[in-house]
Design a protein around this motif. Structure first.
Motif, PDB file in Angstrom:
ATOM      1  N   GLY A 197     -14.222  -2.292  -2.873  1.00 37.54           N
ATOM      2  CA  GLY A 197     -12.811  -2.563  -3.158  1.00 37.54           C
ATOM      3  C   GLY A 197     -11.935  -1.332  -3.241  1.00 37.54           C
ATOM      4  N   SER A 198     -12.395  -0.200  -2.661  1.00 36.83           N
ATOM      5  CA  SER A 198     -11.639   1.048  -2.819  1.00 36.83           C
ATOM      6  C   SER A 198     -10.771   1.372  -1.602  1.00 36.83           C
ATOM      7  CB  SER A 198     -12.602   2.204  -3.115  1.00 36.83           C
ATOM      8  OG  SER A 198     -13.494   2.351  -2.033  1.00 36.83           O
ATOM      9  N   GLY A 199     -10.657   0.439  -0.664  1.00 37.89           N
ATOM     10  CA  GLY A 199      -9.742   0.649   0.470  1.00 37.89           C
ATOM     11  C   GLY A 199     -10.365   1.357   1.666  1.00 37.89           C
ATOM     12  N   LYS A 200     -11.669   1.142   1.880  1.00 40.17           N
ATOM     13  CA  LYS A 200     -12.328   1.805   3.020  1.00 40.17           C
ATOM     14  C   LYS A 200     -11.792   1.277   4.355  1.00 40.17           C
ATOM     15  CE  LYS A 200     -16.530   0.902   1.378  1.00 40.17           C
ATOM     16  NZ  LYS A 200     -16.249   0.484  -0.015  1.00 40.17           N
ATOM     17  N   THR A 201     -11.423  -0.017   4.392  1.00 43.06           N
ATOM     18  CA  THR A 201     -10.960  -0.587   5.664  1.00 43.06           C
ATOM     19  C   THR A 201      -9.708   0.150   6.151  1.00 43.06           C
ATOM     20  OG1 THR A 201     -11.687  -2.659   4.698  1.00 43.06           O
ATOM     21  CG2 THR A 201     -10.619  -2.813   6.829  1.00 43.06           C
TER      22      THR A 201
ATOM     23  N   ILE B  63       0.875  -1.187   0.000  1.00 38.32           N
ATOM     24  CA  ILE B  63       0.000   0.000   0.000  1.00 38.32           C
ATOM     25  C   ILE B  63       0.905   1.228   0.000  1.00 38.32           C
ATOM     26  CG2 ILE B  63      -1.739   1.243   1.369  1.00 38.32           C
ATOM     27  CD1 ILE B  63      -2.729  -1.447   2.393  1.00 38.32           C
TER      28      ILE B  63
ATOM     29  N   ARG C  60       0.302   4.358  -2.076  1.00 42.91           N
ATOM     30  CA  ARG C  60      -0.364   5.659  -2.265  1.00 42.91           C
ATOM     31  C   ARG C  60      -1.782   5.573  -1.730  1.00 42.91           C
ATOM     32  NH1 ARG C  60       2.133  10.134  -4.133  1.00 42.91           N
ATOM     33  NH2 ARG C  60       4.090   9.490  -5.046  1.00 42.91           N
TER      34      ARG C  60
ATOM     35  N   GLU D  17     -19.815  -1.329   6.921  1.00 41.35           N
ATOM     36  CA  GLU D  17     -21.087  -1.705   6.267  1.00 41.35           C
ATOM     37  C   GLU D  17     -22.231  -1.101   7.085  1.00 41.35           C
ATOM     38  OE1 GLU D  17     -20.840  -3.039   3.427  1.00 41.35           O
ATOM     39  OE2 GLU D  17     -18.832  -3.877   3.480  1.00 41.35           O
TER      40      GLU D  17
ATOM     41  N   ARG E 123     -17.508  -8.153  -5.256  1.00 39.97           N
ATOM     42  CA  ARG E 123     -16.505  -9.129  -4.790  1.00 39.97           C
ATOM     43  C   ARG E 123     -15.441  -9.356  -5.853  1.00 39.97           C
ATOM     44  NH1 ARG E 123     -16.482  -7.355  -1.123  1.00 39.97           N
ATOM     45  NH2 ARG E 123     -18.334  -6.155  -1.570  1.00 39.97           N
TER      46      ARG E 123
ATOM     47  N   GLN F 170      -9.248   7.169   1.274  1.00 41.04           N
ATOM     48  CA  GLN F 170      -8.241   7.320   2.334  1.00 41.04           C
ATOM     49  C   GLN F 170      -7.731   8.760   2.361  1.00 41.04           C
ATOM     50  OE1 GLN F 170      -5.548   4.251   1.005  1.00 41.04           O
ATOM     51  NE2 GLN F 170      -6.903   2.614   1.707  1.00 41.04           N
TER      52      GLN F 170
ATOM     53  N   ASP G 298     -12.819  -9.590   0.876  1.00 42.34           N
ATOM     54  CA  ASP G 298     -11.782  -9.133  -0.053  1.00 42.34           C
ATOM     55  C   ASP G 298     -10.925 -10.313  -0.479  1.00 42.34           C
ATOM     56  OD1 ASP G 298     -10.175  -7.083  -1.354  1.00 42.34           O
ATOM     57  OD2 ASP G 298      -8.665  -7.556   0.160  1.00 42.34           O
TER      58      ASP G 298
ATOM     59  N   ARG H  38     -11.658  -5.655  -7.742  1.00 42.64           N
ATOM     60  CA  ARG H  38     -11.300  -4.872  -6.552  1.00 42.64           C
ATOM     61  C   ARG H  38      -9.907  -4.267  -6.704  1.00 42.64           C
ATOM     62  NH1 ARG H  38     -14.585  -5.603  -2.488  1.00 42.64           N
ATOM     63  NH2 ARG H  38     -13.115  -5.346  -0.773  1.00 42.64           N
TER      64      ARG H  38
ATOM     65  N   GLY I  80     -18.217  -6.915   1.685  1.00 42.21           N
ATOM     66  CA  GLY I  80     -16.922  -6.718   2.333  1.00 42.21           C
ATOM     67  C   GLY I  80     -15.817  -7.713   2.051  1.00 42.21           C
TER      68      GLY I  80
END
Ligand SMILES: Nc1ncnc2c1ncn2[C@@H]1O[C@H](COP(=O)(O)OP(=O)(O)OP(=O)(O)O)[C@@H](O)[C@H]1O
Length: 478
Positions: A49-53, A22, A24, A153, A338, A29, A313, A341, A311
């Motif tokens: 799949g855009s990196g919310k976690t 990871i 950039r 979620e 799913r 984010q 991944d 991503r 969710g």
């Protein structure tokens, strides 16, 4: 272009990100992390799949490293598998901190969880039902100093679907401090915005990835129009084609019920496909084991109910097949999310019967994109039709011989007891309600009949009058 350093992350965390590939920040984010680091509540709505976690894990870890204590952060999420996945991200990124985490989900040993909770973990990742059980039954832990409450979620946690989390959420919200930071994330936040705003009290920072289409550009969205009876033959044909044409492949198939999920898995296995199931009627350990086997590519096909729609991944998933057209566009968005991503390509194929066309229109309207027809060789499908349908019927008979339906009833009753309801009383109520409904229907039917009769009577009168009029007027007019 923003970097993690410029967003305010410490060097150790930036290095940890690098180790995980990871490098950039993604837009969600880039926009949400500064607000969270500033101490604001935050609502983030970005595509699947855009990196919310990482958008919430990274700032929490940053703040935790400045003032470490437990319990510092609570993450709530709708499914058990997702809870483990989020905890993994915390563990991987928070390794240099010696992060202590605790996963509190149903289907796993409650005593062990209670012990872990009493040891003041930094981060608790939980499904609401099991955490509420612990709050009700134990006084060995508290969350009075909780700094972060995160609802992943978030829209699912607040909606009253087949699993209703709202009562458990109430119990949880009663024991967390009012002075806290609340972070809410989902790919489909906007429908429940008002309810969410009441949870994130302090004028939350709201960021939404504005884009015309609500699914990702890298996703090729297709449909196949099929009669119900030919659906399974299309499915077998599709999988065969992927198996023949790709060396490295992995498919997720979504279906509407646990039973259907089980039957499809049995059927695909009869055709020697490496398929495995995931649904809520399986024992939790089996669920985790099957997911692990799919993730590690031991099995290339995962057949699941919507318990796996949000969710998860699994970067290797190239294809999502909707064996049934989802009734809600939101569910479609999460299911097809799913695949494709984190910038990868992916294909989704939805099997649509003539009765589902209106559902496709609703989906297209919501996602602001048209699904394209998937080209199939019908001749090939027709060749295997009988064999597929016979195999399915055989699997149905095999499943009927097991106690699958009984288990379903037992599970339902267990759930009711957990919710504090009396199953026998509920059954009685259900029967009474059904009786009232039947009588209402009959009554409505009788009224309709009476109206129809009256209408017919009136029409007959009119006709006979019309016939009479010329014969009465004719003599005078001539
Ligand atoms: N900045 C980044 N650069 C590259 N990859 C990233 C970055 N942030 C996260 N990822 C990776 O992207 C993948 C998807 O991230 P994540 O699971 O957080 O998506 P999501 O937005 O929560 O999706 P969903 O709505 O489906 O839950 C993960 O494998 C994650 O490790």
């Amino acid at each position: 272009m923003a970097t993690f350093e410029s967003l305010g992350l410490s060097e150790w965390l930036v290095n940890q990100c690098k180790q995980m590939g990871i490098t950039r920040p993604t837009p969600v984010q880039e926009h949400c992390m500064p607000a969270i680091l500033e101490g604001r509540d935050c609502m983030g709505c970005a595509k699947t799949g855009s990196g919310k976690t990482a958008a919430f894990v990274l700032p929490v870890l940053q703040k935790l490293s400045e003032d470490p204590y437990g319990i510092f952060c609570l993450v709530l999420t709708p499914t058990r598998e997702l809870a483990y996945q989020i905890a993994e991200q915390f563990k991987a990124l928070g390794k240099p901190l010696g992060l202590k985490d605790c996963i509190v989900v149903g289907g796993m040993d409650m005593v062990t969880q209670g012990l872990e909770l009493s040891r003041k973990p930094h981060v608790v990742v939980a499904t609401p039902g099991r955490l509420a059980d612990h709050i009700r039954s134990s006084d060995t832990f508290d969350m009075k100093r909780l700094r972060f409450l995160i609802l992943d979620e978030a829209d699912r946690l607040l909606e009253q679907g087949c699993t209703d989390f709202t009562k458990d959420l109430e119990i949880i919200l009663n024991v967390v401090p009012a002075k806290r930071q609340t972070l809410l994330f989902s790919a489909t936040l906007t429908d429940t915005l008002q309810e969410l705003k009441s949870i994130a009290m302090n004028k939350p920072f709201f960021w939404e990835h504005k884009s015309e289409v609500r699914t990702v550009e890298e996703l090729d969205q297709r449909y196949i129009l099929t009669p119900e009876k030919v659906k399974d033959a299309y499915l077998v044909n599709l999988i065969q084609k992927f198996q023949d044409e790709h060396e490295d492949w992995s498919i997720m198939i979504f279906t509407n019920t646990c039973k259907n999920c089980q039957i499809l898995t049995m059927m695909l296995r009869e055709f020697k496909f490496p398929a495995i199931a995931l649904h809520s009627m399986m024992k939790q350990r089996q669920r985790f084991a099957n997911l692990a086997k799919f993730k590690s590519n031991v099995f290339k096909i995962l057949i699941a109910t919507d318990v796996a729609a949000r969710g998860l991944d699994i970067p290797t998933v190239q294809v999502v097949i909707n064996h049934n057209t989802p009734g809600l566009p939101k569910i479609y968005i999460h299911r097809v999310g799913r695949t494709a991503r984190a910038g990868r390509n992916g294909v989704s194929i939805t099997l649509v019967t003539q009765y589902d066309i209106h559902l496709v229109s609703a989906i297209e309207e919501q996602i602001q994109a048209k699904l394209k027809e998937y080209p199939v060789q019908e001749k090939e499908v027709l060749k295997i039709l009988t064999q597929v349908n016979v195999t399915r019927r055989q699997c149905e008979i095999k499943l009927e011989a097991t106690d699958f339906d009984e288990k379903k009833e037992i599970n339902k009753k267990k759930q009711m007891i957990l919710e504090g309801k009396d199953p026998d009383l509920e059954e009685k109520r259900k029967n009474e309600l059904a009786k009232i409904k039947r009588e209402k229907k009959k009554f409505k039917g009788r009224i309709q009949e009476a109206i129809q009769k009256k209408k017919k009577g009136k029409m007959l009168m009119k006709r006979t009058n019309r016939k009479k009029v010329p014969s009465q007027t004719a003599p005078g007019s001539s």
